[in-house]
Design an enzyme around this catalytic site. Structure first.
Site, PDB file in Angstrom:
ATOM      1  N   ASP A  14       0.833  -1.199   0.000  1.00  0.00           N
ATOM      2  CA  ASP A  14       0.000   0.000   0.000  1.00  0.00           C
ATOM      3  C   ASP A  14       0.873   1.256   0.000  1.00  0.00           C
ATOM      4  O   ASP A  14       1.744   1.410   0.862  1.00  0.00           O
ATOM      5  CB  ASP A  14      -0.896   0.033   1.240  1.00  0.00           C
ATOM      6  CG  ASP A  14      -2.006  -0.999   1.194  1.00  0.00           C
ATOM      7  OD1 ASP A  14      -2.159  -1.667   0.151  1.00  0.00           O
ATOM      8  OD2 ASP A  14      -2.723  -1.140   2.208  1.00  0.00           O
ATOM      9  N   GLY A  40      -3.391  -5.512   1.229  1.00  0.00           N
ATOM     10  CA  GLY A  40      -4.073  -6.631   0.588  1.00  0.00           C
ATOM     11  C   GLY A  40      -5.064  -7.225   1.570  1.00  0.00           C
ATOM     12  O   GLY A  40      -4.712  -7.539   2.710  1.00  0.00           O
ATOM     13  N   ALA A  43      -3.892 -10.623   3.218  1.00  0.00           N
ATOM     14  CA  ALA A  43      -2.818 -10.498   4.204  1.00  0.00           C
ATOM     15  C   ALA A  43      -3.254  -9.681   5.406  1.00  0.00           C
ATOM     16  O   ALA A  43      -2.884  -9.992   6.546  1.00  0.00           O
ATOM     17  CB  ALA A  43      -1.580  -9.870   3.553  1.00  0.00           C
ATOM     18  N   GLY A 207     -20.724  -0.333  14.542  1.00  0.00           N
ATOM     19  CA  GLY A 207     -20.378  -1.686  14.955  1.00  0.00           C
ATOM     20  C   GLY A 207     -20.761  -2.727  13.931  1.00  0.00           C
ATOM     21  O   GLY A 207     -20.493  -2.586  12.740  1.00  0.00           O
ATOM     22  N   ASP A 230     -11.034  -5.311   7.471  1.00  0.00           N
ATOM     23  CA  ASP A 230     -10.176  -6.504   7.448  1.00  0.00           C
ATOM     24  C   ASP A 230      -9.791  -6.938   8.858  1.00  0.00           C
ATOM     25  O   ASP A 230      -9.723  -8.136   9.157  1.00  0.00           O
ATOM     26  CB  ASP A 230      -8.917  -6.232   6.627  1.00  0.00           C
ATOM     27  CG  ASP A 230      -9.222  -6.021   5.160  1.00  0.00           C
ATOM     28  OD1 ASP A 230     -10.254  -6.537   4.689  1.00  0.00           O
ATOM     29  OD2 ASP A 230      -8.436  -5.335   4.488  1.00  0.00           O
TER      30      ASP A 230
END
Length: 272
Positions: A14, A40, A43, A207, A230
């Site tokens: 990134d 990513g 990951a 949330g 993520d």
């Protein structure tokens, strides 16, 4: 006892630019700072699952370049098994260009690079890593045939499949029905064509909800929202793999997503 999470997904570098405000179409603005950070969706979620205490295996592709080598070494130092991450000849490691404004809101352009070369056959070569997992965690930054193959391998042995259906894409009914849960935001939820076994809906600053459970995040001082979703997905998978109840896993995932907004970048560390 810690469970095993196998993550099939993307690995990106990134390039994150901080700005006072996002440019309008045709407008040029000055960047305040440039950082090179690990990213990513695959990951990012693998790192979050490892932080949650799970043993994590990463399956994906990097480019034949120094960026990919640096990334693999850094993930290995964080305890993630990267033995099933293969190099894609004549490809660069996936990249993302991220712009973050002073409120922490971001916009992202992803250039898939090596991620786009992950095939179903490549996933099949890592079948043992998938079949022996407690939870298999998938997203949609790699080609759909690879995602479907991972889902079928998980189904063969009864591993729990967690699918983060992002970025938005048309999905086969069977894939949606194998997942428990499908993780989506409110907009993605509206676009699901069929009813999955279960749906976990992330609600941003409000949330998340999963079935009868609803969790609200703690207050944080937002620095950057990149990767918060993520962090949520990886933590949820990690806790489920370790035997936590769905309610406890949801609560921990919401806290992790909130915490991820307090640092720059998706994972909270810079590439060495």
């Amino acid at each position: 006892m810690n469970g095993v999470v196998s993550v099939v997904g993307s690995l990106n570098i990134d390039h994150v630019v901080s700005v006072s405000e996002h440019p309008s179409p045709g407008e040029t603005v000055l960047g305040l700072r440039l950082r090179t950070l690990p990213g990513g969706k695959g990951a990012n979620q693998a790192v979050a699952a490892a932080r949650a205490g799970a043993a994590v295996r990463m399956i994906g592709r990097i480019g034949d370049d120094p960026d990919g080598t640096r990334y693999l070494h850094a993930l290995s130092r964080r305890g993630i098994d990267t033995s099933a991450v293969r190099r894609a000849p004549d490809q660069h490691t996936g990249r993302a260009h991220v712009t973050v404004d002073r409120t922490g809101e971001n916009s992202v352009i992803v250039i898939p690079g090596a991620n786009s070369t992950l095939t179903a056959a490549e996933v099949t070569t890592a079948a043992e890593s998938i079949r022996t997992a407690s939870v298999v965690l998938l997203q949609l930054e790699t080609p759909l045939p690879a995602v479907e193959e991972a889902a079928e391998l998980a189904a063969e042995t009864g591993a729990r499949l967690v699918l983060n259906a992002s970025p938005v894409a048309p999905l086969p009914d069977r894939l949606l029905r194998l997942a428990d849960p499908v993780i989506v935001n409110e907009h993605e939820h509206q676009r699901l064509a069929v009813r999955p076994r279960s749906v976990c809906v992330t609600l941003g600053a409000d949330g998340a909800r999963w079935g009868k459970y609803r969790e609200r995040p703690p207050h944080t001082s937002v620095v950057d929202t990149t990767g918060a979703g993520d962090a949520f997905a990886g933590t949820l998978a990690g806790l489920l793999a370790s035997g936590s109840t769905e309610q406890d896993a949801l609560a921990a995932a919401v806290r992790a997503g909130a915490q991820a907004t307090t640092w720059h970048g998706a994972q909270g560390w810079e590439l060495p």
